[in-house]
Design an enzyme around this catalytic site. Structure first.
Site, mmCIF file in Angstrom:
data_model
loop_
_atom_site.group_PDB
_atom_site.id
_atom_site.type_symbol
_atom_site.label_atom_id
_atom_site.label_comp_id
_atom_site.label_asym_id
_atom_site.label_seq_id
_atom_site.Cartn_x
_atom_site.Cartn_y
_atom_site.Cartn_z
ATOM 1 N N GLU A 112 -68.019 34.864 -54.762
ATOM 2 C CA GLU A 112 -67.257 35.936 -55.422
ATOM 3 C C GLU A 112 -65.792 35.911 -54.991
ATOM 4 O O GLU A 112 -65.420 35.201 -54.038
ATOM 5 C CB GLU A 112 -67.869 37.302 -55.094
ATOM 6 C CG GLU A 112 -67.756 37.673 -53.630
ATOM 7 C CD GLU A 112 -67.411 39.136 -53.407
ATOM 8 O OE1 GLU A 112 -66.424 39.613 -54.001
ATOM 9 O OE2 GLU A 112 -68.128 39.784 -52.613
ATOM 10 N N LYS A 125 -59.695 44.166 -60.258
ATOM 11 C CA LYS A 125 -61.028 44.060 -59.662
ATOM 12 C C LYS A 125 -62.012 44.037 -60.828
ATOM 13 O O LYS A 125 -62.115 45.009 -61.571
ATOM 14 C CB LYS A 125 -61.258 45.257 -58.740
ATOM 15 C CG LYS A 125 -62.635 45.342 -58.126
ATOM 16 C CD LYS A 125 -62.693 46.471 -57.102
ATOM 17 C CE LYS A 125 -64.119 46.869 -56.822
ATOM 18 N NZ LYS A 125 -64.206 47.998 -55.874
ATOM 19 N N VAL A 136 -69.459 41.472 -57.074
ATOM 20 C CA VAL A 136 -70.815 40.911 -57.126
ATOM 21 C C VAL A 136 -71.338 40.971 -58.561
ATOM 22 O O VAL A 136 -71.863 39.980 -59.086
ATOM 23 C CB VAL A 136 -71.747 41.666 -56.147
ATOM 24 C CG1 VAL A 136 -73.211 41.307 -56.393
ATOM 25 C CG2 VAL A 136 -71.346 41.373 -54.704
ATOM 26 N N ASP A 151 -71.165 57.944 -57.899
ATOM 27 C CA ASP A 151 -70.511 56.655 -57.674
ATOM 28 C C ASP A 151 -71.548 55.632 -57.247
ATOM 29 O O ASP A 151 -71.892 55.512 -56.069
ATOM 30 C CB ASP A 151 -69.387 56.784 -56.639
ATOM 31 C CG ASP A 151 -68.537 55.510 -56.578
ATOM 32 O OD1 ASP A 151 -69.017 54.454 -57.039
ATOM 33 O OD2 ASP A 151 -67.408 55.585 -56.071
ATOM 34 N N SER A 211 -72.397 51.587 -57.646
ATOM 35 C CA SER A 211 -71.753 50.332 -58.026
ATOM 36 C C SER A 211 -72.470 49.648 -59.191
ATOM 37 O O SER A 211 -73.709 49.636 -59.256
ATOM 38 C CB SER A 211 -71.742 49.387 -56.824
ATOM 39 O OG SER A 211 -71.234 48.136 -57.202
ATOM 40 N N ASP A 259 -72.799 46.718 -59.299
ATOM 41 C CA ASP A 259 -73.579 45.648 -58.658
ATOM 42 C C ASP A 259 -75.082 45.905 -58.777
ATOM 43 O O ASP A 259 -75.863 44.964 -58.980
ATOM 44 C CB ASP A 259 -73.245 45.552 -57.157
ATOM 45 C CG ASP A 259 -71.849 45.047 -56.886
ATOM 46 O OD1 ASP A 259 -71.134 44.685 -57.841
ATOM 47 O OD2 ASP A 259 -71.465 45.026 -55.696
ATOM 48 N N LYS A 292 -72.902 47.722 -46.516
ATOM 49 C CA LYS A 292 -72.199 48.419 -45.429
ATOM 50 C C LYS A 292 -72.659 49.851 -45.286
ATOM 51 O O LYS A 292 -72.971 50.504 -46.276
ATOM 52 C CB LYS A 292 -70.718 48.469 -45.761
ATOM 53 C CG LYS A 292 -69.980 47.298 -45.287
ATOM 54 C CD LYS A 292 -68.514 47.657 -45.059
ATOM 55 C CE LYS A 292 -67.787 46.394 -44.745
ATOM 56 N NZ LYS A 292 -67.542 45.634 -45.967
HETATM 57 N N1 PSU Z 1 -68.719 45.325 -49.859
HETATM 58 C C1 PSU Z 1 -68.086 44.719 -48.864
HETATM 59 N N2 PSU Z 1 -66.971 43.968 -49.111
HETATM 60 C C2 PSU Z 1 -66.501 43.813 -50.372
HETATM 61 C C3 PSU Z 1 -67.209 44.447 -51.427
HETATM 62 C C4 PSU Z 1 -68.304 45.179 -51.132
HETATM 63 O O1 PSU Z 1 -68.503 44.837 -47.735
HETATM 64 O O2 PSU Z 1 -65.469 43.143 -50.568
HETATM 65 C C5 PSU Z 1 -66.761 44.228 -52.837
HETATM 66 C C6 PSU Z 1 -67.769 43.308 -53.546
HETATM 67 O O3 PSU Z 1 -67.084 42.428 -54.412
HETATM 68 C C7 PSU Z 1 -68.588 44.292 -54.342
HETATM 69 C C8 PSU Z 1 -67.553 45.348 -54.693
HETATM 70 O O4 PSU Z 1 -69.180 43.735 -55.489
HETATM 71 O O5 PSU Z 1 -66.754 45.453 -53.529
HETATM 72 C C9 PSU Z 1 -68.189 46.665 -55.060
HETATM 73 O O6 PSU Z 1 -67.208 47.543 -55.520
HETATM 74 P P1 PSU Z 1 -67.636 48.905 -56.254
HETATM 75 O O7 PSU Z 1 -68.234 49.777 -55.190
HETATM 76 O O8 PSU Z 1 -66.338 49.469 -56.793
HETATM 77 O O9 PSU Z 1 -68.594 48.531 -57.346
HETATM 78 MN MN MN Z 2 -67.865 52.405 -57.148
#
Ligand code: PSU
Ligand code: MN
Length: 308
Positions: free
Chosen positions: A26, A87, A107, A137, A139, A141, A158
């Site tokens: 990624e 992003k 992801v 919220d 993701s 993903d 995390k």
């Molecule tokens: N978690 C991490 N480091 C990261 C991300 C997530 O520890 O860099 C990144 C990944 O690319 C993941 C994205 O897909 O953040 C998720 O963002 P969001 O919560 O906005 O969907």
């Molecule tokens: Mn998000």
């Protein structure tokens, strides 16, 4: 057939044509996850790590509105220094295309592009999930994992996220969560979370067999492989908890939400740990690229023609 929005690196095309092992990587980690210049170093090191363990790396990113599968070193450099990169999750591809933007794929975004290319294994650091700051919220993903048949190697998620809710969501969506040599769901910087995976597997071969069994039944979801951070780089969860709580409070106080929330929390935790978290992040990413390459070698993909 060629798809006008994709650009496939020749190394990746050859590997696909020969059924050779490939690891997708990624790029939000490059554009939003890590500071400069560590982001470029990490991008290069991830590619080297995949190669050293017998797989062709395919870093996926948007450059001038094209979806690149496999980047040159000049591309990596450009991406790592791009001003205000996008992003890119599922809903952002068309924005990048029509505005000819540069961007890092999350992801979810990487899963989409890798699947279009016929790549089966993907390495990342941590997946997105259900955030603590807002019940809404969640993701993209998690949705992408639910309907994209790839093996995704990560170090768990995390503890900035609501981990029990994230695991519940994955269960609801039928995504197997494999612990590599562990029964416990790892929490990115920490090896422990107190939460269980759905199955433990101890070798790359077993993981490849598991994925084939899952997909042969007709399931379309990803197989999420969680690989605990190496012990020497791990930070105990007890040490992180107060820092995560502080970063989360700051995000709420500053009204940070949506796509900005994850990068904000990551950067704050890096600062609050005086760089220890950054070092841990790099270590686990490389560890994941290695395991992904080992799994890709076990997949023994049949020779197939590039379909885009
Ligand atoms: N978690 C991490 N480091 C990261 C991300 C997530 O520890 O860099 C990144 C990944 O690319 C993941 C994205 O897909 O953040 C998720 O963002 P969001 O919560 O906005 O969907
Ligand atoms: Mn998000």
């Amino acid at each position: 057939m060629r798809h006008p929005n994709f650009s496939l690196a020749s190394e990746v095309r050859h590997a696909l044509n020969f059924g050779a092992p490939i690891v997708a990587l990624e790029s939000t980690v490059i554009t939003h996850g890590l500071p400069q210049p560590q982001n470029l170093q990490l991008a290069r090191d991830m590619e080297k790590q995949a190669l050293a363990h017998g797989a062709t790396p395919a870093t996926i990113a948007l450059l001038d509105g094209k979806i690149h599968i496999g980047l040159t070193d000049a591309d990596l450099l450009r991406l790592s220094e791009a001003p205000a990169p996008l992003k890119v999750s599922h809903r952002d591809f068309a924005t990048a295309i029509v505005k000819k933007l540069n961007g890092g794929t999350t992801v979810a975004g990487t899963l989409f592009a890798a699947n279009m290319a016929g790549i089966q294994v993907f390495a990342t650091g941590g997946i997105g999930g259900v955030h603590k700051e807002s019940a809404f919220d969640i993701s993209t993903d998690l949705q992408a994992l639910a309907h994209t048949p790839l093996i995704v190697v990560c170090a768990g998620a995390k503890a900035i996220l609501d981990l029990p809710a994230t695991l519940e969501y994955l269960e609801t969506m039928g995504v197997p969560v494999i612990g590599y040599q562990t029964d416990e769901f790892p929490a990115f910087y920490s090896r422990e979370s107190g939460l269980k995976v759905s199955a433990r597997l101890d070798t790359p071969k077993e993981i490849a067999e598991f994925a084939k069994a899952h997909w042969n039944l007709g399931f379309k979801s990803a197989v999420l492989v969680t690989n605990p951070i190496p012990e020497t780089s791990a930070i105990p969860q007890s040490a992180l908890e107060p820092l995560i709580a502080q970063a989360s409070q700051e995000a709420i106080a500053q009204g940070i939400h949506g796509q900005q929330l994850t990068p904000f929390l990551l950067a704050r935790i890096s600062e609050l740990t005086q760089g220890k978290a950054l070092k841990a992040n790099l270590a686990l990413l490389l560890n994941n690229a290695k395991l992904a390459a080992e799994i890709a070698k076990e997949m023994n993909v049949k020779k197939k023609e590039w379909a885009l």
